[in-house]
Design an enzyme around this catalytic site. Sequence first.
Site, PDB file in Angstrom:
ATOM      1  CB  THR A 319     -22.116  -7.965  18.240  1.00 40.70           C
ATOM      2  OG1 THR A 319     -21.354  -7.874  17.030  1.00 40.70           O
ATOM      3  CG2 THR A 319     -23.542  -8.370  17.901  1.00 40.70           C
ATOM      4  CD1 TRP A 322     -25.221  -1.054  17.725  1.00 39.19           C
ATOM      5  CD2 TRP A 322     -26.712  -2.654  18.140  1.00 39.19           C
ATOM      6  NE1 TRP A 322     -26.368  -0.753  17.023  1.00 39.19           N
ATOM      7  CE2 TRP A 322     -27.298  -1.717  17.261  1.00 39.19           C
ATOM      8  CE3 TRP A 322     -27.473  -3.762  18.540  1.00 39.19           C
ATOM      9  CZ2 TRP A 322     -28.597  -1.852  16.773  1.00 39.19           C
ATOM     10  CZ3 TRP A 322     -28.769  -3.890  18.063  1.00 39.19           C
ATOM     11  CH2 TRP A 322     -29.315  -2.943  17.192  1.00 39.19           C
ATOM     12  CG  HIS A 323     -27.865  -6.291  21.212  1.00 43.95           C
ATOM     13  ND1 HIS A 323     -26.820  -6.731  20.441  1.00 43.95           N
ATOM     14  CD2 HIS A 323     -29.000  -6.643  20.548  1.00 43.95           C
ATOM     15  CE1 HIS A 323     -27.304  -7.341  19.364  1.00 43.95           C
ATOM     16  NE2 HIS A 323     -28.609  -7.296  19.398  1.00 43.95           N
ATOM     17  N   GLY A 324     -26.855  -2.933  24.382  1.00 42.74           N
ATOM     18  CA  GLY A 324     -27.200  -2.218  25.600  1.00 42.74           C
ATOM     19  C   GLY A 324     -26.005  -1.952  26.490  1.00 42.74           C
ATOM     20  CG  PHE A 468     -31.655  -3.316  22.157  1.00 40.79           C
ATOM     21  CD1 PHE A 468     -31.244  -3.319  23.467  1.00 40.79           C
ATOM     22  CD2 PHE A 468     -32.326  -4.422  21.670  1.00 40.79           C
ATOM     23  CE1 PHE A 468     -31.468  -4.405  24.286  1.00 40.79           C
ATOM     24  CE2 PHE A 468     -32.546  -5.530  22.466  1.00 40.79           C
ATOM     25  CZ  PHE A 468     -32.122  -5.504  23.776  1.00 40.79           C
TER      26      PHE A 468
END
Length: 468
Positions: A319, A322-324, A468
């Site tokens: 998680t 996924w954001h960066g 993102f």
Amino acid sequence: MVFSDLDFLYFFLPLVLTLYFPCKSLVWRNSVLLVFSLIFYAWGEPKRIALMLLASLVAYIGGLLIEKFKNEGRKVLCRTVFVATTVLLVLNLFIFKYLNFAIDNVNLLLTHDITIPQIVLPIGISFYTFQILSYVFDLYLGNVKVQKNYFYLTLYVSFFPQLIAGPIVRYQTVEEEIHERSTNIESFAHGLRRFIRGLAKKILLANNVAVICETVYAGEVQVFGTAFYWLAAIAYSLQLYFDFSGYSDMAIGLGEIFGFHFLENFDHPYISCSVTEFWRRWHISLSTWFRDYIYIPMGGNRVGKVRHIINIMTVWALTGFWHGAQWNFIIWGIYYGVLLLVEKFLLGKLLKKLPKIFGWIYTMFFVIIGWVLFNLTDFSKLLLALKTMFSGVPTNLAQIMTTHSDKLFELCFIPVAILFMLPIRKRFDKFSGTGATIAANLVHLLLFAVCIIFSISSSYNPFIYFRF
């Protein structure tokens, strides 16, 4: 192009509405939406639109083959196509979002000097990749029917309200509405009001509290001190919420205008009394995506304690990633994984017994710290911010008043933002009737006018989740 751009408000959206509603056939209405969705994406990513179309084509062909082999009872071939399609889509995301990060870390670890051209991150690739994957996963699991029309599948992927920054809309949510939907004046008005509220969240609240955060982190620690570093952390927490939930509100509102009904993405997360509850209320489309497609297939909580812990930590590391493609996002994900494990195995029962105010204070403390980890990708700035927040550095108010007097006006938006993070709008839902509807429409028209005034006078401020 973003929803708060004057180009979108004055030109793009009116033109879409003008061409969409005169069409009586749903085929033509879908065609209008598809064309304008591709224009919307090409406006900001003209060189990357082929990448999105190619990813949609991979899912389209893969879906047809999965359905064909499934109907023929050829399970091995069906599974092979499913795995191959998934790998291609994930590989596409990895190359464009994570390859540079991976090469940099390999070079650092092995003291090599591997060089590749710097790859520019396509806007919205994380969101539309997860949407495409949800279609492939659900088709393989038998939760949806195969989409035999490539253009309709591309419309699902590229639909401009949710294309750039979510919410992550699953195919099963809009499967029927792509082929059959209706709109009326009530749903149009309701969707428009929802869009205006989201616009106000972004322009009036998120953009203004952002000035506080940016000013503090760009200044000197000796001037702002511990108090203002906490204020900056709170300001960023409010900015992120109103920025992202505002976009989600606009996306859901636009979807309703055109007859689509997206699921909610936020449910007043800052009233949560535990971190577990917070993640049931924040970015719901992402957390449920990871739950349904990663956590549960890994065994979820139906395994031994050690495996359960591994499952939770794996999901939260992913998680964060996924954001960066930055280490601070991975640390942020692990941070929440640890907090959720502590609540699950140690604090859960205690938090339920305590008065809610204590649970809320505890939750907000760790959430605000988490947003500092999330915000600052530069480790030196991150460590400095955390150190300052807990070291009691005095604040030089006289110098702040002298050098940053033009920014002090934005402090007024902090209490306003805190007020509107609460579920106060629900108090007005009990009012009904013609008078209440007219009053609501007038209030929203006034709110829209104020947004336009602020939009004209303010500088460009993109949505945070665009990166993102």
